[in-house]
Design a protein around this motif. Structure first.
Motif, PDB file in Angstrom:
ATOM      1  N   ARG A 101      41.803  28.965  42.421  1.00  0.00           N
ATOM      2  CA  ARG A 101      42.631  28.454  43.512  1.00  0.00           C
ATOM      3  C   ARG A 101      41.764  28.105  44.719  1.00  0.00           C
ATOM      4  O   ARG A 101      40.572  28.395  44.769  1.00  0.00           O
ATOM      5  CB  ARG A 101      43.658  29.531  43.915  1.00  0.00           C
ATOM      6  CG  ARG A 101      44.535  30.015  42.780  1.00  0.00           C
ATOM      7  CD  ARG A 101      45.600  29.047  42.392  1.00  0.00           C
ATOM      8  NE  ARG A 101      46.438  29.574  41.318  1.00  0.00           N
ATOM      9  CZ  ARG A 101      47.559  30.261  41.517  1.00  0.00           C
ATOM     10  NH1 ARG A 101      47.978  30.516  42.755  1.00  0.00           N
ATOM     11  NH2 ARG A 101      48.254  30.687  40.493  1.00  0.00           N
ATOM     12  N   VAL A 105      43.117  32.439  49.500  1.00  0.00           N
ATOM     13  CA  VAL A 105      43.747  32.782  48.243  1.00  0.00           C
ATOM     14  C   VAL A 105      44.738  33.915  48.458  1.00  0.00           C
ATOM     15  O   VAL A 105      44.543  34.778  49.318  1.00  0.00           O
ATOM     16  CB  VAL A 105      42.667  33.180  47.212  1.00  0.00           C
ATOM     17  CG1 VAL A 105      41.976  34.471  47.604  1.00  0.00           C
ATOM     18  CG2 VAL A 105      43.250  33.238  45.813  1.00  0.00           C
ATOM     19  N   THR A 111      46.986  35.577  41.008  1.00  0.00           N
ATOM     20  CA  THR A 111      46.184  34.462  41.529  1.00  0.00           C
ATOM     21  C   THR A 111      44.842  34.356  40.820  1.00  0.00           C
ATOM     22  O   THR A 111      44.225  33.308  40.817  1.00  0.00           O
ATOM     23  CB  THR A 111      45.970  34.661  43.036  1.00  0.00           C
ATOM     24  OG1 THR A 111      47.229  34.760  43.688  1.00  0.00           O
ATOM     25  CG2 THR A 111      45.190  33.506  43.640  1.00  0.00           C
TER      26      THR A 111
END
Length: 125
Positions: A101, A105, A111
């Motif tokens: 990502r 973040v 994630t």
């Protein structure tokens, strides 16, 4: 994906220090945001710290800010977590993780797509 192997855990007395390392392999390391999480028995996996791709930005959980420092060496494909002034409450298994990502973040485990096996840190009182 990037493969991750943590090391540096162990038993330390309260007030002591440890440096965890996370060795990465795979071509995507330089393009990955790297993070550290920890999990104590019976607890969820909690965010500890994250560092941007170049190492110029970092994010810390409030509970470790001013005591932990995350850093990375892209040439060595390694991420570090320097932990100082450790209390027994820092006892947990520490995991290294990688995210594709963009920064900033999210501090949630979902994630991060790649994970190591973790290294145990035990802080004795």
């Amino acid at each position: 994906q990037v493969q991750l192997v943590e090391s540096g855990g162990g038993l330390v007395q309260a007030g002591g220090s440890l440096r965890l390392s996370c060795a990465a392999s795979g071509r995507t390391f330089r393009n990955s945001i790297m993070g550290w999480f920890r999990q104590a028995p019976g607890n969820e996996r909690d965010f500890v710290a994250a560092i941007g791709r170049s190492g110029m930005v970092a994010d810390y959980a409030d509970s470790v800010k001013d005591r932990f420092t995350i850093s990375r060496d892209n040439a060595k494909m390694t991420v570090y977590l320097q932990k100082n002034n450790l209390p027994p409450a820092d006892t947990a298994r520490y995991y290294c993780a990688a995210s594709a990502r963009n920064w900033p973040v999210s501090r949630t485990p979902v994630t991060f797509a790649s994970w190591g096996q973790g290294t145990q840190v035990t802080v004795s009182s």
